[in-house]
Motif scaffolding. Sequence first.
Motif, PDB file in Angstrom:
ATOM      1  N   ARG A  95      -1.400  10.552   2.293  1.00  0.00           N
ATOM      2  CA  ARG A  95      -0.123   9.511   2.131  1.00  0.00           C
ATOM      3  C   ARG A  95       0.943   9.845   1.873  1.00  0.00           C
ATOM      4  NH1 ARG A  95      -1.860   4.259   5.914  1.00  0.00           N
ATOM      5  NH2 ARG A  95      -4.195   4.628   6.708  1.00  0.00           N
ATOM      6  N   GLU A 115       3.606   7.723   0.241  1.00  0.00           N
ATOM      7  CA  GLU A 115       3.966   6.693   0.300  1.00  0.00           C
ATOM      8  C   GLU A 115       4.957   6.685  -0.806  1.00  0.00           C
ATOM      9  OE1 GLU A 115       2.793   3.915   2.755  1.00  0.00           O
ATOM     10  OE2 GLU A 115       0.486   4.599   2.579  1.00  0.00           O
ATOM     11  N   ARG A 146      -1.565   1.031  -3.909  1.00  0.00           N
ATOM     12  CA  ARG A 146      -1.060   2.044  -2.959  1.00  0.00           C
ATOM     13  C   ARG A 146      -0.439   3.180  -3.077  1.00  0.00           C
ATOM     14  NH1 ARG A 146       1.213   1.298   2.066  1.00  0.00           N
ATOM     15  NH2 ARG A 146       1.421  -1.036   1.882  1.00  0.00           N
TER      16      ARG A 146
HETATM   17 MG    MG Z   1       0.756   1.626   6.432  1.00  0.00          MG
END
Ligand code: MG
Length: 429
Positions: free
Chosen positions: A114, A116, A122
Amino acid sequence: MSKSLQAIRGMNDILPEQTPLWRYFEGTVARLLDNYGYKQIRMPIVEFTELFKRSIGEVTDIVEKEMYTFEDRNGDSLTLRPEGTAACVRAVLEHGITGGGQVQKLWYIGPMFRHERPQKGRYRQFHQIGLEVFNLDGPDIDAELIIMTWRLWGELGIRDAVKLELNSLGTSESRGRYREALVEYLSAHHDKLDEDSQRRLKTNPLRVLDTKNADTQAVLVDAPKMADYLDDESRAHFEGLKARLDAVGIPYVLNPKLVRGLDYYSKTVFEWVTDKLGAQGTVCAGGRYDGLVEQMGGKPTPGVGFAMGIERLVLMLETLEQIPQEIARQVDVYLCAFGEEAELAGLALAERVRNELPNLRLQVNAGAGSFKSQFKKADKSGALYALILGDDEMAQQVVGFKPLRGQGEQQSIAWDALAAHLATCVVQG
Ligand code: MG
Ligand code: ATP
């Protein structure tokens, strides 16, 4: 000057000193899932982009702004998978293994992608262990998923640091009625909503509940509550789940704002959250998605699942210092040989020992070296014992057996007796 080669931002190497902890974690989960009767499935990492648009939903964060999408040489639009459920549903449909109401209890592990903003907990390539159950529609299986994760937290020693949050989103009909009421309420307070929420109000209003904006949160205090719109069936399902969690003694908190990022959830949604990791506090999340399989072109098939983030859980084990001692040591015995003849005898002896003790972690010195340097390597390897083959040992057909972590003097063991001797002093995993 040419730029030095680097990994892509947010995509990490997992270095040799970290892999023992990863393998411990992954092994613990795999064993647990085996014991509960779940079977592993492996899907490709790349799928047609259309798959994710259709399953995850066009107006979700993932599809709107987080996917790694590219055209391959045929001009097909492909995407690195951002999650596992879509591909898993595609796979069971493609192979017909959920047809005729067949129950499937499946799990998978692997990287997800992803785009991000990378930060602690993350990443752009991260890893999940996920699980999906098809063709069971009762709260008993929802409960089993949660019970299983509860056991996992116990085995890992992190149970006290996680909290279960629960909500029910109802069926798509009751959620539709709720959405209308919510939109009506929020539209009346349109000016007080943050920009993102104003946009979501049009595209995906339930996601407004998820906002981090304080002003919008204030508006939400008096907003209609999903719980008041639940249909009887969803209500009974939710009560059934709670009764089972109570029976097993699993604490939970009801969080009416828990809506999850993906479009496809219905009835049960849950998250395991922790306050030990800063902002990235959700370590495992999931829920029921009874409409998804049909939405993707299959027969109506109930489904429920979850996914946990491996990076976040490994970080938790480190933060809470729940790293079992034995995983650090990867060598039981280190064999040092001095001189060419001893080296040949050592190789043959090591293979004989490995035949008899297949689980023994026996490392044979490579690269020759002086007595001192081989001993240093033996010690550094973490081995419990060194085996020594020099001229004297060769002459007597014995091997020197030296404890490296205190405890006892060096002794001589006959080659024929070595495996039996090692079996008594090394606990084998
Ligand atoms: Mg998320
Ligand atoms: P978040 O709210 O943290 O963005 P999410 O709702 O997008 O999570 P899911 O799609 O439900 O996450 O994925 C399940 C789990 O995978 C999360 O609870 C988290 O532990 C992990 N996860 C999700 N995105 C990332 C990421 N970018 N990096 C590391 N782990 C992640």
